[in-house]
Design an enzyme around this catalytic site. Structure first.
Site: not given
Length: 696
Positions: A483-484, A487, A490
């Site tokens: 999940h991290e 980020h 991105h």
């Protein structure tokens, strides 16, 4: 290769003595933390504030009519020094908050708020932006240029730039006080979390934990000067990863009680008066800005649009989630009734008996899977490999580049053609100076205007074993890792001209979407079979276990969805209060109980994921009235997962499409427009309902 080193204009010899005011000589402009001392920060911020104000004055003093070139471009170029220093400092203040750093942050908070207001509320600057915005349709601008004007105009308007002098004076006072309060909330939480860490005198009390977990607990105790004991530190959320393994009910109860007590004891770290003042001042500020509540103020500039839209979604999901949680609790209770001394399932029992039910119904022992999830293999053959297969990027560790702490590892990232992309920093382990949870932040943001490339960092809070013992992750920790890293991708991929749109600078209720999509690859066959291999035998996770994991994906989702929705509703309940309601005498415990009863999520065995006194996301982070963002973004995420599955899954073509049309645009485009460009249509909620078992 030393990319993106920026030299400061007008730098004096005295400035050069402060490493924050001199250009970094490290690759990609990564700050040289080995040269930075706490006493460097405040003087550097003072100089950066002054330079930024000078840059703004130069814009507003221009006698020529406002144009995009003489107003918007220099506005985006301004504040580069302040941006760099702030990113340098706030990386450390969240991940390595020593007492000296905490003291600086407390001093800095009102100064930063006052400076932000000085820019955002500058009437002359606002008039020039208004002038450019008024003639927008007649200007020959690119799509990114046009959106820049629209966003600055909208944000300054919402910030209060159109208020009169008296109103601005009150607004500035409110913002300054709020900045101090949110910093106090975070400091209290960090200190109380450390203070409430649970100490065990005998390893037998921790029956059920593996050697690595016991080693980490012994190491944590030794670091506190408690040689011969075992210390269990507390994560940010209400539960604890170890509750699913601990066999002794009294040990589970102690950990849960400590977790839920944070910030709500009558001591120096009591966050109740702090959060009540935050709620009151946020409500007053919303009224001053023309909104009925802080929730209305926040959602007005998010994809949700209104708090009513948020409430509709949360209510729609709460009823089936509570129903499923009730059914799950009945299954747990049957096991508790079969114990030699039967008892009613409590919050501290849920995780342990859930794992027993999982083993019974799905033949999966989650704790027994940890030898297949060794951290380095998860990183290299899981997280990194998925990104390579999807986007063609590769990672080379750079031990020659120092981070901000000895635990930090630095990787250089390259595109498929060999061109340099940026730096990725990983800070895996928990420590007393690190706030709880997991997060990504940018240390350097990409911008064509500034000539910078991205430097991003992921922080997790994994317990560090003693000696040479390997770090074994739980499935939840593996999910968090993926999940991290979503980020981080991105932040690495966004390719924009203006700093305003860099990296993850998108709407709050959209920012979790890319990271949630990246979780998909955790169980994707081409990825899972490479990283999920037994620590001792190198055997892959058996195919039948993988099948069971997929079959059990909706398992315990009643609990997981309910605890999340409860926290989201609690956030909304606090921030839906009008100024008069927020000014009333409020009992925090009673308020929470009433709010959870209102949405039907007041089951004592399923506590809210965050209670108010340790709800850092909304009282010291950037998610006030916005914690709903995770489920709001998950509607897009679940629909996107269906798209990937229907279009061949983990392919370079799919990766390029997702990178180019969504991740790569950063904040330079309306996020829902970017989603439609990628997906070809608006998102459908049905995949989310199916994923979480909320259909029927």
């Amino acid at each position: 290769m030393n990319l993106c080193v920026r030299y400061r204009e007008g730098m004096t010899p005295a400035d050069a003595a402060n490493p924050l005011l001199a250009p970094s000589l490290l690759p990609y402009g990564l700050p040289d933390y080995t040269a930075i001392r706490p006493e460097h920060y405040l003087p550097a911020f003072e100089e950066a504030f002054a330079r930024h104000l000078d840059e703004i004055r130069a814009i507003t003093a221009d006698p020529d009519p406002a144009t995009f070139a003489n107003t918007m471009v220099p506005l985006e170029a301004s504040g580069a020094l302040l941006h760099d220093i702030a990113a340098t400092f706030y990386t450390v203040s969240s991940a390595d908050a020593t007492p000296a750093i905490q003291e600086i942050e407390e001093t800095l908070a009102p100064l930063m708020a006052a400076h932000t207001d000085a820019i955002q509320l500058d009437a002359a600057l606002y008039r020039r932006i208004q002038d450019v915005h008024a003639k927008l349709d007649s200007l020959d601008l690119s799509a990114e240029d046009r959106y820049l004007v629209e966003r600055h105009y909208r944000e300054m308007t919402q910030a209060g730039a159109g208020l009169d002098a008296t109103q601005k004076e009150r607004l500035t006072a409110l913002n300054g006080r709020l900045s101090t309060l949110t910093t106090t909330f975070e400091k209290n939480l960090l200190n109380d979390t450390n203070d409430l860490a649970v100490v065990f005198d005998d390893a037998s009390e921790l029956e059920g934990l593996g050697a690595g977990e016991l080693s980490a607990a012994a190491r944590a105790a030794t670091e506190r000067g408690l040689e011969g004991k075992w210390l269990i530190s507390l994560p940010l959320f209400t539960g604890h990863p170890l509750l699913g393994s601990l066999r002794r009910r009294d040990a589970r109860a102690r950990i849960m009680a400590a977790s839920r007590a944070r910030g709500s004891r009558d001591n120096a770290y009591d966050n109740r008066p702090v959060l009540l003042e935050i709620v009151r001042l946020r409500a007053e500020r919303a009224t001053l800005l023309g909104f009925a509540s802080h929730a209305a103020y926040i959602t007005s500039d998010e994809t949700a649009g209104t708090p009513e839209a948020v409430q509709d979604l949360l209510f729609r999901l709460a009823v089936p989630a509570a129903r499923n949680a009730h059914r799950e609790r009945a299954a747990l209770q049957r096991m508790a009734d079969a114990e030699p001394a039967p008892f009613d399932i409590a919050a501290h029992d849920w995780a342990y008996y859930t794992e027993r039910v999982r083993a019974s119904e799905h033949d999966i022992d989650a704790a027994a899977l940890r030898p297949w999830f060794e951290a380095e293999r998860v990183l290299q053959d899981g997280v990194f490999r998925a990104a390579t297969l999807l986007y063609g990027i590769t990672f080379v560790e750079r031990p020659d580049i120092p981070g901000y702490h000895d635990d930090v590892r630095v990787f250089e990232v390259f595109n498929e053609d060999g061109s340099a992309l940026g730096l990725y920093l990983l800070d895996l382990y928990t420590r007393d100076s690190k706030r709880g949870g997991a997060w990504m932040n940018s240390i350097v943001s990409q911008s064509r205007l500034r000539g910078t490339a991205p430097v991003v960092v992921n922080n997790l809070n994994v317990s560090k074993p003693s000696g040479d013992l390997p770090t074994l992750l739980t499935m939840d920790e593996v999910t968090t890792f993926f999940h991290e890293f979503g980020h981080a991708l991105h932040g690495l991929f966004a390719t924009v001209t203006y700093p305003h749109f860099a990296g993850t600078n998108v709407f709050r209720d959209f920012v979790e979407f890319p990271s949630q999509v990246n979780e998909m690859w955790m169980l994707w066959p081409e990825v899972l079979t490479r990283y999920a291999r037994h620590l001792d035998t190198d055997e892959p996770l058996p195919a039948e276990v993988i099948d069971k994991l997929h079959a059990s994906e909706a398992f315990n989702q009643g609990f997981a969805t309910s605890e999340y929705l409860a926290a989201s509703w609690l956030d909304q309940a606090w921030h839906r209060l009008g100024a008069d309601e927020a000014a009333a005498d409020i009992d925090v415990t009673a308020f929470e109980a009433a709010a959870l009863a209102e949405i039907g999520l007041d089951d004592p065995a399923v506590p809210t994921r965050y209670s108010s006194t340790y709800f850092a996301h909304v009282f010291s982070g950037g998610y006030s009235a916005g914690y709903y963002s995770y489920i709001w973004s998950e509607v897009l995420d679940a629909d996107t997962v269906e798209w990937f599955r229907a279009n061949g899954g983990l392919t370079r073509a799919n990766g390029d499409r997702f990178r180019d049309r969504l991740l790569g645009v950063g904040g330079s485009k309306d996020p829902l427009e970017a989603f439609r460009d990628f997906r070809g249509q608006d998102a459908d909620i049905e995949p989310l309902l199916a994923r979480r078992g909320l259909t029927g």
